[in-house]
Write an enzyme that holds these catalytic residues in place. Structure first.
Site, short mmCIF file in Angstrom:
data_model
loop_
_atom_site.label_atom_id
_atom_site.label_comp_id
_atom_site.label_asym_id
_atom_site.label_seq_id
_atom_site.Cartn_x
_atom_site.Cartn_y
_atom_site.Cartn_z
N ASN A 28 0.88 -1.07 -0.05
CA ASN A 28 -0.04 -0.07 -0.14
C ASN A 28 0.86 1.25 -0.11
O ASN A 28 0.50 2.19 0.79
CB ASN A 28 -0.95 0.01 1.18
CG ASN A 28 -1.91 -1.14 1.10
OD1 ASN A 28 -2.60 -1.30 0.15
ND2 ASN A 28 -1.89 -1.95 2.17
N CYS A 29 1.87 1.19 -0.82
CA CYS A 29 2.70 2.52 -1.09
C CYS A 29 2.85 2.94 -2.28
O CYS A 29 2.20 2.42 -3.36
CB CYS A 29 4.26 1.83 -0.82
SG CYS A 29 5.46 2.70 -0.84
N GLY A 30 3.16 4.25 -2.36
CA GLY A 30 3.19 4.89 -3.94
C GLY A 30 4.06 4.27 -4.51
O GLY A 30 3.75 4.33 -5.97
#
Length: 159
Positions: A35-37
């Site tokens: 769930n990271c850019g």
């Protein structure tokens, strides 16, 4: 310790693996998060693996939840996410800490061998990458913003 081959880790299926099984391979070791850019870098990592696995490249992904809880799922959920979203075929390991007193020994070693900016040994964010040569020596550390495709020329030099 003279190489990463003295370490072991648990694969996502809970199998204990000695990193000595990767002897004579070029490795790209990455701390990952779902769930990271930077999560779309999974696609770039898979492309690197597809392009160079026949030449001896292995990508080792180590999920980590130490950066804004961006990897909060279970090991099973992480595997499902990687399969569904990116169809990865490189090795995925169980979730680890990469900083602090509970840092996985492999990451303590990697950070000592290839410090970050201004000599910092801490990993600052998800998708920090470490390139390892066929002798198990750490060649280079890459910042999270470095896209996997930008590492291809360095991989080619040591394959």
């Amino acid at each position: 310790m003279n190489s990463i081959y003295t370490f072991s880790a648990q694969k996502n299926n809970n199998e204990d693996v000695s990193l000595s099984q990767y002897e004579n391979k070029v490795l790209l070791i990455v701390n990952t998060a779902s769930n990271c850019g930077f999560t779309p870098q999974y696609q770039g990592l898979q492309s690197l693996y597809d392009n160079y696995k026949e030449d001896g490249l292995e990508v080792l992904a180590f999920p980590c939840n130490q950066f804004k809880q961006q990897e909060s799922g279970s090991n099973e959920e992480i595997k499902q996410f990687c399969d569904l979203q990116f169809n990865i075929s490189f090795d995925l390991f169980n979730k680890v800490d990469v900083n602090g007193k509970n840092s996985h020994p492999l990451f303590s070693y990697l950070k000592a061998q290839a410090p970050g900016l201004l000599g910092s040994k801490a990993i600052k964010w998800n998708f920090t990458k470490f390139l390892i040569n066929r002798d198990g020596q750490v060649i280079k550390r890459y910042a999270p913003i470095t896209k996997p495709e930008d590492i291809a020329s360095d991989i080619e030099k040591i394959l």
